[in-house]
Enzyme design. Structure first.
Site, PDB file in Angstrom:
ATOM      1  N   ARG A 254       0.857  -1.178   0.000  1.00 18.71           N
ATOM      2  CA  ARG A 254       0.000   0.000   0.000  1.00 18.71           C
ATOM      3  C   ARG A 254       0.896   1.232   0.000  1.00 18.71           C
ATOM      4  O   ARG A 254       1.917   1.266   0.704  1.00 18.71           O
ATOM      5  CB  ARG A 254      -0.926   0.036   1.225  1.00 18.71           C
ATOM      6  N   GLU A 282      -3.501   7.128  -5.480  1.00 24.39           N
ATOM      7  CA  GLU A 282      -3.412   6.415  -6.755  1.00 24.39           C
ATOM      8  C   GLU A 282      -4.473   6.971  -7.704  1.00 24.39           C
ATOM      9  O   GLU A 282      -5.644   6.945  -7.372  1.00 24.39           O
ATOM     10  CB  GLU A 282      -3.645   4.917  -6.558  1.00 24.39           C
ATOM     11  N   HIS A 301      -0.865  -0.310 -10.229  1.00 25.84           N
ATOM     12  CA  HIS A 301      -1.479  -1.309  -9.344  1.00 25.84           C
ATOM     13  C   HIS A 301      -1.827  -2.573 -10.130  1.00 25.84           C
ATOM     14  O   HIS A 301      -2.948  -3.103 -10.033  1.00 25.84           O
ATOM     15  CB  HIS A 301      -2.729  -0.730  -8.674  1.00 25.84           C
TER      16      HIS A 301
END
Length: 343
Positions: A254, A282, A301
């Site tokens: 994370r 993000e 991601h």
């Protein structure tokens, strides 16, 4: 009349609870057919709002919820509307977003496909460890610019993966999988996890070290710790500044686990390199300097399950449903007492 319980011949009534866009991605036609063979499955679309009249009608009759990304929280109000609900099978990794205290208090059994989702993340991590050790990305950019093969006999001793030291932050499912994938390589593995016992480290074949030592000694540090209140900003400026010159920080966990300002300063100064599959936020703002930093690789991601890897999630969920319905219980249960240590 007593309701039937899991065991031979039991056929649960089930519904999908996830984003309607997620359902057809993770559960293709073949997976849905297999699911329908195991359960009396409510027809699509999947439920992404558990307060609607349709949702309440379905919830009143289900034994099992098959959840995925976009599932709403299964709070006390939802559980009151689902008096028969006994189990939740999650077709992704973390259940933090939808499994609530009310689920545990009700004794609902929970399963997660986290073990399946760990596979591609670990594969991505291994690939990045080896590529950055060989300095493939930088060399490819230089090669494209020069169109001339460099003198390979002048390659610095810092290039290569022989006896490279890799530090793994957290003995999570993914962290352990990365350790397994590193075994065939001539790489020394350090591991930091405050909950890992010395005998477990020996079984994993790693050297257990403190957090500061992990960052000081490693050529590459790979972050696999969950984001918890106590791990937010865990990888701070002091740790980043203690890394070897040219060391690599890989983060597939994370973004908020890492102090992004400190990382940005170190990368822009050319002191360290980084591979970031996650950031905070993000995506990063369009003008963030990391977009332009030659020492940083940003990916969107993508380390977790995507494309044909979704089938692995579906297959694990189907196997779990078959086991549970037959009375054998889950092979990949999520325990309440372990939730604080999971991503």
């Amino acid at each position: 009349m007593t309701e039937p319980t899991p065991g031979p011949g039991f056929r649960p009534r089930a519904a999908l609870a996830m984003s309607p866009d997620v359902a057809p991605a993770v559960l293709d036609a073949e997976s849905l057919a297999a699911l329908a063979a195991l359960c009396d499955l409510a027809p699509p679309p999947a439920l992404d709002d558990l307060t609607t009249p349709r949702a309440r009608t379905l919830l009143a009759d289900v034994d099992l919820l098959v959840t995925g990304w976009g599932c709403p929280p299964l709070d006390a109000d939802v559980l009151r509307a689902a008096p028969r609900l006994r189990a939740v099978v999650h077709t992704a990794g973390s259940v933090r977003g939808h499994v609530t205290d009310a689920c545990w208090e009700r004794g609902i059994e929970i399963s997660s496909a986290a073990a399946a989702n760990a596979v591609p993340v670990a594969e991505y991590t291994l690939a990045m460890i080896l590529l950055t050790g060989k300095q493939v990305l930088e060399t490819a950019c230089e090669y494209r610019a020069s169109r001339t093969r460099p003198d390979w006999l002048r390659t610095p001793r810092s290039v290569g993966n022989h006896r490279r030291t890799v530090g793994i932050l957290s003995a999570s499912l993914i962290g352990r999988r990365v350790v397994d994938l590193l075994r065939p390589h001539d790489i020394d593995v350090l591991l930091h996890d405050p909950y890992l016992a010395e005998h477990e480290a020996r079984e994993l074949g790693v050297e257990r070290v403190g957090l500061a030592e992990l960052f000081r000694r490693s050529h590459t540090v790979s972050v696999h710790t969950p984001l918890l209140p106590e791990t937010r900003g865990l990888v701070g400026r002091e740790l980043i500044d203690s890394m070897r010159p040219g060391a690599v920080l890989i983060n597939t966990a994370r973004g908020a686990v890492v102090d992004q300002d400190a990382l940005t300063d170190a990368a822009l100064a050319g002191r360290i390199r980084a591979v970031l599959d996650v950031t905070d936020p993000e995506p990063l703002p369009p003008d963030h300097p990391l977009w332009r930093c030659e020492h940083v690789l940003l990916t969107p991601h993508l380390a977790g399950s995507q494309g044909n890897e979704w089938r692995r999630l579906a297959d694990l969920a189907l196997a779990e449903i078959a086991r549970w319905a037959s009375g054998d219980g889950f092979l990949h249960p999520v325990r309440r007492e372990r939730l604080a240590f999971l991503a």
